[in-house]
Design an enzyme around this catalytic site. Sequence first.
Site, PDB file in Angstrom:
ATOM      1  N   ASP A 186       0.847  -1.197   0.000  1.00  0.00           N
ATOM      2  CA  ASP A 186       0.000   0.000   0.000  1.00  0.00           C
ATOM      3  C   ASP A 186       0.888   1.255   0.000  1.00  0.00           C
ATOM      4  O   ASP A 186       2.092   1.181   0.245  1.00  0.00           O
ATOM      5  CB  ASP A 186      -0.881  -0.037   1.261  1.00  0.00           C
ATOM      6  CG  ASP A 186      -1.966   1.039   1.251  1.00  0.00           C
ATOM      7  OD1 ASP A 186      -2.337   1.522   0.164  1.00  0.00           O
ATOM      8  OD2 ASP A 186      -2.441   1.404   2.354  1.00  0.00           O
ATOM      9  N   GLU A 203       2.790   4.897  -3.994  1.00  0.00           N
ATOM     10  CA  GLU A 203       2.787   5.822  -5.153  1.00  0.00           C
ATOM     11  C   GLU A 203       4.101   6.590  -5.289  1.00  0.00           C
ATOM     12  O   GLU A 203       4.437   6.901  -6.438  1.00  0.00           O
ATOM     13  CB  GLU A 203       1.606   6.793  -5.028  1.00  0.00           C
ATOM     14  CG  GLU A 203       0.265   6.120  -5.178  1.00  0.00           C
ATOM     15  CD  GLU A 203      -0.117   5.246  -3.980  1.00  0.00           C
ATOM     16  OE1 GLU A 203       0.282   5.591  -2.853  1.00  0.00           O
ATOM     17  OE2 GLU A 203      -0.768   4.222  -4.183  1.00  0.00           O
ATOM     18  N   ASP A 257      -9.004   3.339  -2.717  1.00  0.00           N
ATOM     19  CA  ASP A 257     -10.036   3.806  -1.790  1.00  0.00           C
ATOM     20  C   ASP A 257     -11.300   4.304  -2.482  1.00  0.00           C
ATOM     21  O   ASP A 257     -11.494   5.502  -2.667  1.00  0.00           O
ATOM     22  CB  ASP A 257      -9.455   4.900  -0.899  1.00  0.00           C
ATOM     23  CG  ASP A 257      -8.271   4.395  -0.098  1.00  0.00           C
ATOM     24  OD1 ASP A 257      -8.103   3.159  -0.023  1.00  0.00           O
ATOM     25  OD2 ASP A 257      -7.519   5.217   0.436  1.00  0.00           O
TER      26      ASP A 257
HETATM   27  O1  MIG Z   1      -4.172   6.268   4.246  1.00  0.00           O
HETATM   28  O2  MIG Z   1      -3.870   1.156   5.644  1.00  0.00           O
HETATM   29  O3  MIG Z   1      -5.933   2.061   0.158  1.00  0.00           O
HETATM   30  O4  MIG Z   1      -6.979  -0.036   1.630  1.00  0.00           O
HETATM   31  O5  MIG Z   1      -7.050   0.242   4.408  1.00  0.00           O
HETATM   32  C1  MIG Z   1      -4.910   5.105   4.197  1.00  0.00           C
HETATM   33  C2  MIG Z   1      -5.051   1.869   5.707  1.00  0.00           C
HETATM   34  C3  MIG Z   1      -3.971   3.939   4.082  1.00  0.00           C
HETATM   35  C4  MIG Z   1      -5.052   3.047   2.147  1.00  0.00           C
HETATM   36  C5  MIG Z   1      -5.488   1.799   1.458  1.00  0.00           C
HETATM   37  C6  MIG Z   1      -6.550   1.133   2.273  1.00  0.00           C
HETATM   38  C7  MIG Z   1      -6.038   0.836   3.642  1.00  0.00           C
HETATM   39  C8  MIG Z   1      -5.588   2.133   4.306  1.00  0.00           C
HETATM   40  N1  MIG Z   1      -4.559   2.778   3.489  1.00  0.00           N
END
Ligand code: MIG
Length: 793
Positions: A390, A393, A502
């Site tokens: 996650d 980017e 999201d």
């Molecule tokens: O700023 O880890 O897209 O699936 O649950 C949010 C918490 C960070 C973004 C991800 C999401 C995840 C969440 N993350």
Amino acid sequence: MPEILLKSKSLGKILSWEKKESLILYGENENLRIYVLWDKVLRFYFSKNREWKHASFVVKEISPSKDFSVEEKEEIILRTKMLRVTIDKNSGKISIYNKDGDLILSDYQDCGYRIFKNRVYSYKEIKEEKAFLGFGERTGNLNKKGKRLTNWNTDNPHHYTNIDSLYQSHPFFLAWNPKKSYGIFLDNTFRTYFDMGRESEKYYYFYAEDGELDYYFFYGPSPKEVLELYTELTGRYYLPPLWALGYQQSRWSYATEEEVRILAKTFREKTIPCDVIYLDIDYMEDFKVFTINNKRFPNFQRMIEDLSLKGFKIIPIIDPGVKVDLNYDLYKEGIEKDLFCKKSNGKIYTGYVWPGKCVFPDFIRKEVREWWEEKQKEMIKLGISGFWNDMNEPSSMSHIEYLLMRLLFYHLHFKEPPFIPQVPWNKEKKPKEFYKKTLSSDVLHGDKREFTHHEIHNVYGLLMVEACFEGWKKAKPNLRPLIITRAGFSGIQKFSAVWTGDNKSTWEHLYMSLPMLQNLSLSGIPFVGADVGGFWKDCNSELFIRWMELGTFYPYFRNHSAMNTKNQEPWSFGENVEKIVRNYINLRYKLLPYIYSLFWEAKEKGIPPLRSLIMEFPEDPEGIIHEDEFLLGPNLLVAPIYREGERKRRVYLPKGDWYDFWTGEKLTGPNIFEVSAPLEIIPVFVKGGSIIPLWELQNYVGEKEQENLELRVYDGEGEFIFYEDDGFSWNYERGEYNLLKFSLSKEREGYILSIEYLHNGYKSPRKRFRIVTLKGKIIEVEEQKAEKIYLSP
Ligand code: MIG
């Protein structure tokens, strides 16, 4: 003429040429190399200031074909077995024709190559392209004709239809036309732009902020052939472990061991199949990657072992940001070994993510990737089954933003981030993004810090995920992982599944997943899905049912929701909902052999399981309009309900006979039908001549030996290639798999079903086939006898 062109430089008159490994054209201002990769794939690589310096992050070394000829007449002509390319000597204008002499693509005037400052452009005439598809992960409609798109990996938590960049960048598109589709891949990782006829109906163009103009042209003529060639170049997905096609449950966060154990127990008690449980950031200690919060998870390893006995696999989240903390080994080691991204002034870049102040591994460096792989190993040893990548980017906030986010989510219990209106364009026509949230632009990457962040930004996630996959293979050489990622670039499909980040628990977002997943699939990524039930905001029972019905047919089927929002486990909306939803999860488990076979096709040819109508019916001009339906493989057409209260919908069925999956009723296309869809029914149609392999129910993959394979046959002629292997190891690469061809042909009043082994390398537990006809007749045949079975009417 676009203003920019007046100021820019072109290739200029072609002064001379030579045929070497490529055709090299020497222009007045710049040079061009045209490589013939294969008969239908050309690479156009333009010099910049007379130099060729581009080293691709995506395309591996391919020795180009020498099988082409060049001659000079009025124009310079390059011929391959399938294509003819002409280059006008005065303007440098390039045109590409197919074997029949049809013009497929040509430059717009002399603007096939333009340089303005650091930017490189290419303008093409719009001819018979009816749609521009692909472009990776996009909101809005399926067809991007008339749209302008930017590639810049962005963590934007508000996916409205008019937003531009999201988490992934895929500078690839498929230009569809009923007779002759082609594709273009711009191999440039800088911020790139594609204007697909928005500025003018006469031309489209693409450009990069920096780097070279180095692009590939793929001729179909069918969309499938384009994708096959594009993935031949950029890579294809391996076979996922079979359990990864099962149902998966996630939430930000299942935050304690007890919660996870109860969750797992509930699935089994309620006999709702489930294979995977995800652990979001709260399993970590202070959100430090590769740590485990021992207060919340006192027996982490033990928990995984216990759950695995019940058939659950655990997948933890991993973020790239490493917390700045002198008591944290990962940080200390990274500093000692000098592994983090630095700014141009030599100082380590810091930004804010969930752990607070963070530094970021410079994944472009091999040494850094290998270090990450080692760190992963420790986690893998605990028994996890893959990784969820996650924030890659990479997402990085300012101190203020970070404090605000912590406050909103962890203290004030917000259900979604605040919406800050975005001004789409400023004076320089650059998108003005509020959600910039990434490393500062003065970061330099690489061993010699030779790359700017502008060049690396879009591939940061790709490189992290490459380390994730390679590291996994080293740690568990004979166990396939489930790796998913949010960020990516073209080629991400070699390593990982992709989920669309999201979204929200709204009907708009359920709808949005349809074109979005179709375009992701059309970008060569087979394993795709959106958070089922929606991530931000509260879901409600009707939306939940409809989304679970739809998710059953996503290649990647995961229910995930944000913290503070209403729970959305299958039982969270009462018994009636639970009953409906269980039936769909059950259906998913029955369909697994069908879906797994589709993944084999994706591995072999790059054809994704989730398909727009134009993939299966490329010549049907109607197909492109109906983005609100899709095919799962060649046989199932899925037409979900995406409006509240709706109990029927219109469905377009392309040419041929179709059977209602639920009632067996026959409908003949091409036509639009109004079909009913009570709450517990998602309209699904099966193509005539289909043979759908189905498994018996189980609570998780591998719970039961599948001794019976049901073959549901639908009147008509057709065939299906069925694939099977052990479902978890890499032994298939050594031939341990079976490939069976099921075919259905007319014979007297009925049909003949033939079963033929194309490859026999795996000892399957199967004992018999159970053939079920449309009329509900059941014929059982023992495995060894199965060859030709007559199905009387
Ligand atoms: O700023 O880890 O897209 O699936 O649950 C949010 C918490 C960070 C973004 C991800 C999401 C995840 C969440 N993350």
